[in-house]
Write a protein that holds these residues in place. Structure first.
Motif, PDB file in Angstrom:
ATOM      1  N   LEU A 166      -6.167   2.860   1.161  1.00 23.68           N
ATOM      2  CA  LEU A 166      -5.907   1.747   0.175  1.00 23.68           C
ATOM      3  C   LEU A 166      -6.000   1.024   1.376  1.00 23.68           C
ATOM      4  CD1 LEU A 166      -3.009   3.127  -2.094  1.00 23.68           C
ATOM      5  CD2 LEU A 166      -5.866   2.632  -2.379  1.00 23.68           C
ATOM      6  N   ALA A 167      -5.831   0.624   2.483  1.00 21.32           N
ATOM      7  CA  ALA A 167      -6.014  -0.975   3.262  1.00 21.32           C
ATOM      8  C   ALA A 167      -7.479  -0.878   3.184  1.00 21.32           C
ATOM      9  CB  ALA A 167      -5.602  -0.185   4.206  1.00 21.32           C
ATOM     10  N   ALA A 212      -0.373   9.452  -5.129  1.00 23.07           N
ATOM     11  CA  ALA A 212      -0.639  10.840  -4.174  1.00 23.07           C
ATOM     12  C   ALA A 212      -2.059  10.309  -3.451  1.00 23.07           C
ATOM     13  CB  ALA A 212       0.032  11.996  -4.758  1.00 23.07           C
ATOM     14  N   ILE A 213      -1.908   9.432  -2.932  1.00 20.89           N
ATOM     15  CA  ILE A 213      -3.461   8.929  -2.096  1.00 20.89           C
ATOM     16  C   ILE A 213      -3.020   8.341  -0.338  1.00 20.89           C
ATOM     17  CG2 ILE A 213      -3.886   6.577  -2.910  1.00 20.89           C
ATOM     18  CD1 ILE A 213      -6.580   7.234  -3.727  1.00 20.89           C
ATOM     19  N   GLY A 214      -4.302   8.500   0.115  1.00 19.67           N
ATOM     20  CA  GLY A 214      -3.790   7.910   1.734  1.00 19.67           C
ATOM     21  C   GLY A 214      -3.309   6.261   1.591  1.00 19.67           C
ATOM     22  N   LEU A 263      -9.777   0.447   1.663  1.00 16.10           N
ATOM     23  CA  LEU A 263     -10.667  -0.371   0.238  1.00 16.10           C
ATOM     24  C   LEU A 263     -10.548  -1.602  -0.169  1.00 16.10           C
ATOM     25  CD1 LEU A 263     -12.194   0.751  -1.818  1.00 16.10           C
ATOM     26  CD2 LEU A 263      -9.879   1.025  -3.820  1.00 16.10           C
ATOM     27  N   ARG A 264      -9.194  -2.062   0.159  1.00 12.94           N
ATOM     28  CA  ARG A 264      -8.971  -3.776   0.004  1.00 12.94           C
ATOM     29  C   ARG A 264      -9.319  -4.671   1.132  1.00 12.94           C
ATOM     30  NH1 ARG A 264      -4.328  -5.440  -2.919  1.00 12.94           N
ATOM     31  NH2 ARG A 264      -3.809  -3.545  -2.538  1.00 12.94           N
ATOM     32  N   ARG A 265      -9.845  -4.510   2.058  1.00  9.09           N
ATOM     33  CA  ARG A 265     -10.348  -4.973   3.316  1.00  9.09           C
ATOM     34  C   ARG A 265     -11.843  -4.910   2.818  1.00  9.09           C
ATOM     35  NH1 ARG A 265      -7.075  -2.909   7.189  1.00  9.09           N
ATOM     36  NH2 ARG A 265      -9.329  -0.569   7.707  1.00  9.09           N
ATOM     37  N   PHE A 266     -12.464  -4.051   2.357  1.00 10.82           N
ATOM     38  CA  PHE A 266     -13.646  -3.953   1.827  1.00 10.82           C
ATOM     39  C   PHE A 266     -13.844  -4.331   0.342  1.00 10.82           C
ATOM     40  CE2 PHE A 266     -15.814  -2.168  -2.076  1.00 10.82           C
ATOM     41  CZ  PHE A 266     -17.388  -2.866  -1.995  1.00 10.82           C
ATOM     42  N   THR A 267     -13.299  -5.312  -0.043  1.00 14.82           N
ATOM     43  CA  THR A 267     -13.212  -6.451  -1.101  1.00 14.82           C
ATOM     44  C   THR A 267     -12.926  -7.168  -0.626  1.00 14.82           C
ATOM     45  OG1 THR A 267     -10.534  -6.360  -2.046  1.00 14.82           O
ATOM     46  CG2 THR A 267     -12.115  -4.557  -3.339  1.00 14.82           C
ATOM     47  N   GLU A 268     -12.243  -8.428   0.605  1.00 14.06           N
ATOM     48  CA  GLU A 268     -11.647  -9.110   0.850  1.00 14.06           C
ATOM     49  C   GLU A 268     -13.348  -9.110   1.841  1.00 14.06           C
ATOM     50  OE1 GLU A 268      -7.996  -8.778   2.918  1.00 14.06           O
ATOM     51  OE2 GLU A 268      -7.300  -8.593   0.606  1.00 14.06           O
ATOM     52  N   ALA A 269     -14.201  -8.685   2.172  1.00 14.80           N
ATOM     53  CA  ALA A 269     -15.426  -8.830   3.395  1.00 14.80           C
ATOM     54  C   ALA A 269     -16.051 -10.314   3.302  1.00 14.80           C
ATOM     55  CB  ALA A 269     -16.334  -7.725   3.648  1.00 14.80           C
ATOM     56  N   GLU A 285       0.656  -1.239   0.106  1.00 14.15           N
ATOM     57  CA  GLU A 285       0.215  -0.034   0.328  1.00 14.15           C
ATOM     58  C   GLU A 285       0.759   1.268   0.289  1.00 14.15           C
ATOM     59  OE1 GLU A 285      -1.439  -2.716   1.754  1.00 14.15           O
ATOM     60  OE2 GLU A 285      -3.626  -2.336   0.825  1.00 14.15           O
ATOM     61  N   ARG A 286       1.867   1.429   1.160  1.00 14.37           N
ATOM     62  CA  ARG A 286       3.345   2.559   0.784  1.00 14.37           C
ATOM     63  C   ARG A 286       3.640   3.001  -0.645  1.00 14.37           C
ATOM     64  NH1 ARG A 286       7.108   3.863   5.578  1.00 14.37           N
ATOM     65  NH2 ARG A 286       8.327   5.544   4.534  1.00 14.37           N
ATOM     66  N   GLN A 287       3.445   1.741  -1.348  1.00 11.20           N
ATOM     67  CA  GLN A 287       4.770   2.346  -2.349  1.00 11.20           C
ATOM     68  C   GLN A 287       3.027   2.902  -3.475  1.00 11.20           C
ATOM     69  OE1 GLN A 287       6.074  -2.411  -3.295  1.00 11.20           O
ATOM     70  NE2 GLN A 287       8.025  -1.546  -3.340  1.00 11.20           N
ATOM     71  N   ILE A 288       2.359   2.345  -3.665  1.00 12.87           N
ATOM     72  CA  ILE A 288       1.197   2.839  -4.172  1.00 12.87           C
ATOM     73  C   ILE A 288       1.046   3.753  -3.624  1.00 12.87           C
ATOM     74  CG2 ILE A 288      -1.379   1.884  -4.820  1.00 12.87           C
ATOM     75  CD1 ILE A 288      -0.650  -1.411  -4.767  1.00 12.87           C
ATOM     76  N   ALA A 289       0.642   4.454  -2.866  1.00 11.26           N
ATOM     77  CA  ALA A 289      -0.094   5.190  -2.031  1.00 11.26           C
ATOM     78  C   ALA A 289       1.467   6.258  -2.740  1.00 11.26           C
ATOM     79  CB  ALA A 289      -0.248   5.486  -0.913  1.00 11.26           C
TER      80      ALA A 289
END
Length: 405
Positions: free
Chosen positions: A54-55, A48-50, A57-63, A40-44
């Protein structure tokens, strides 16, 4: 279905569909931006996004259920920031970005139209999704557990009740060993008055009818009382009819977890055959105080005469309300844990609150020995309930043998 119910159903379905469309679009977007880095750090940093956005959003898609998805869904401002983020042209993600933006607008519109806040949205989604309803029930029970633990000043990690049933020597009745293990019992303030344990039949004096109670975790041997190390429990006897219960003594150490074991023996407790077809017997585990996990186990000996239908459980409204022989209840799922060897496999010990501690092994072994049996001669049926309602109880029924004509 009333008009109001139909409207709520349509609103819930619309919200569900918008949520699933957004999840699919978010998954595609995350799959594309994964080419920018492995974290997430590299992508963020490159977008230039928090990172937290991102974290989340990823947990949302894995719920795994709708309410969990809603729990992890980024807020409307964060969703807008994600959808408006420009991706490097080399990713060739124009279609993916357009789909995410469209899904974002659709989800925002669904929220605006059907739900005033997240709680209302959760209620709507739970009304059409069984997994979400179970999750909300677990969360509600956890909140009640925390509140009751503060109010009552007492809680425990687990309560495990095991009832071993074997044929009596007369061939007509059953011998019963009733065992209970309380793990991680803690007093949070002085002198909580909740009962810790009541004898199964109320009048049983454990010094005579059962085997001793382990009331001193520092002692090598289970004892009721010790002149130099008094028990943490106080035994209360109502002399009019010798009703026995145990409560914490007034000066019990606070915030120190204790493991307690109890055992009773009841010879010739009940018939192995019903008075009529369909007769059932049942055993209960009462819940007197807040507990994180309650487990009720029925150990049926392989030589016990009974109906071929499997045992079934229910959750009692109140531990003092017991049914009579011959009653029946609506069936719910009951885990068949298997034989003793299967129950004590490493996987079960890691995944279940019914870990076979030395105290539990000792209680079970002694209970089976008092019945003249080995533990590997029993079939185990288990009901597990997280954060059970206080003053309720877990109960398991089993069908008696059909009377001979």
């Amino acid at each position: 279905m009333t008009s109001s119910d139909r409207t709520s159903r349509l609103a819930a379905e619309a919200l569900r569909e918008a949520l699933l469309v957004y999840r699919d679009a978010a998954r595609a977007w995350l799959a594309v931006v994964a080419d920018l880095g492995t974290s997430e750090r590299q992508i963020a940093d490159r977008l230039a996004i928090g990172r937290m956005i991102l974290a989340r959003l990823r947990r949302f898609t894995e719920a795994g259920d709708l309410v969990s998805m809603l729990d992890h869904l980024p807020g409307s401002r964060a969703r807008g920031e994600i959808s408006e983020t420009l991706l490097p042209s080399r990713l060739e993600a124009d279609a993916v970005c357009a789909a995410l933006m469209a899904a974002t607008h659709r989800l925002d519109a669904a929220f605006h139209r059907h739900a005033e806040n997240r709680q209302q949205a959760m209620d709507l989604l739970a009304s059409i999704d069984a997994a979400s309803r179970r999750r909300m029930l677990r969360e509600e029970r956890r909140i009640i557990f925390d509140a009751e633990a503060r109010h009552r000043g007492l809680s425990a990690e687990s309560v495990i009740g095991s009832v071993l049933v074997a044929p009596a020597s007369d061939g007509r009745t059953c011998d019963v060993a009733a065992l209970q293990l309380i793990s991680g019992l803690q007093a949070h303030r002085p002198a909580p008055r909740a009962p810790i344990y009541m004898a199964m039949n109320g009048y049983a004096d454990l010094r005579h009818d059962g085997f001793p109670v382990n009331l001193d975790p520092d002692s090598d041997e289970p004892v009721l009382e010790h002149p130099e190390r008094p028990s943490i429990l106080r035994r209360e006897v109502h002399t009019a009819y010798e009703f026995i219960r145990y409560v914490l003594r007034d000066d019990v150490p606070l915030h120190r977890p204790f493991d307690l074991g109890f055992g009773e023996i009841h010879p010739s407790m009940g018939p192995m055959e019903g008075g009529k077809a369909g007769d059932a017997a049942n055993f209960s585990l009462p819940i007197f105080f807040p507990v994180r996990h309650a487990v009720m186990e029925l150990w049926l000996h392989r030589d016990l005469r009974r109906d071929a239908s499997p045992p079934w459980p229910d959750l009692m409204d109140h531990y003092s309300r017991t049914t009579v022989l011959g009653s029946d209840m609506a069936a719910i799922d009951l885990e068949r844990a298997g034989t003793f060897a299967e129950v004590t496999s490493p996987a079960v010990e890691l995944e279940s609150p019914t870990v076979f501690a030395e105290l539990r092994r000792d209680l079970l072994s002694r209970g089976a020995a008092r019945l003249g049996c080995r533990l590997d001669e029993f079939e185990v049926h288990r009901l597990t309930e997280p954060h059970p309602p206080i003053e309720s109880g877990l109960r398991i029924h089993w069908r008696l043998a059909v009377p001979e004509s």
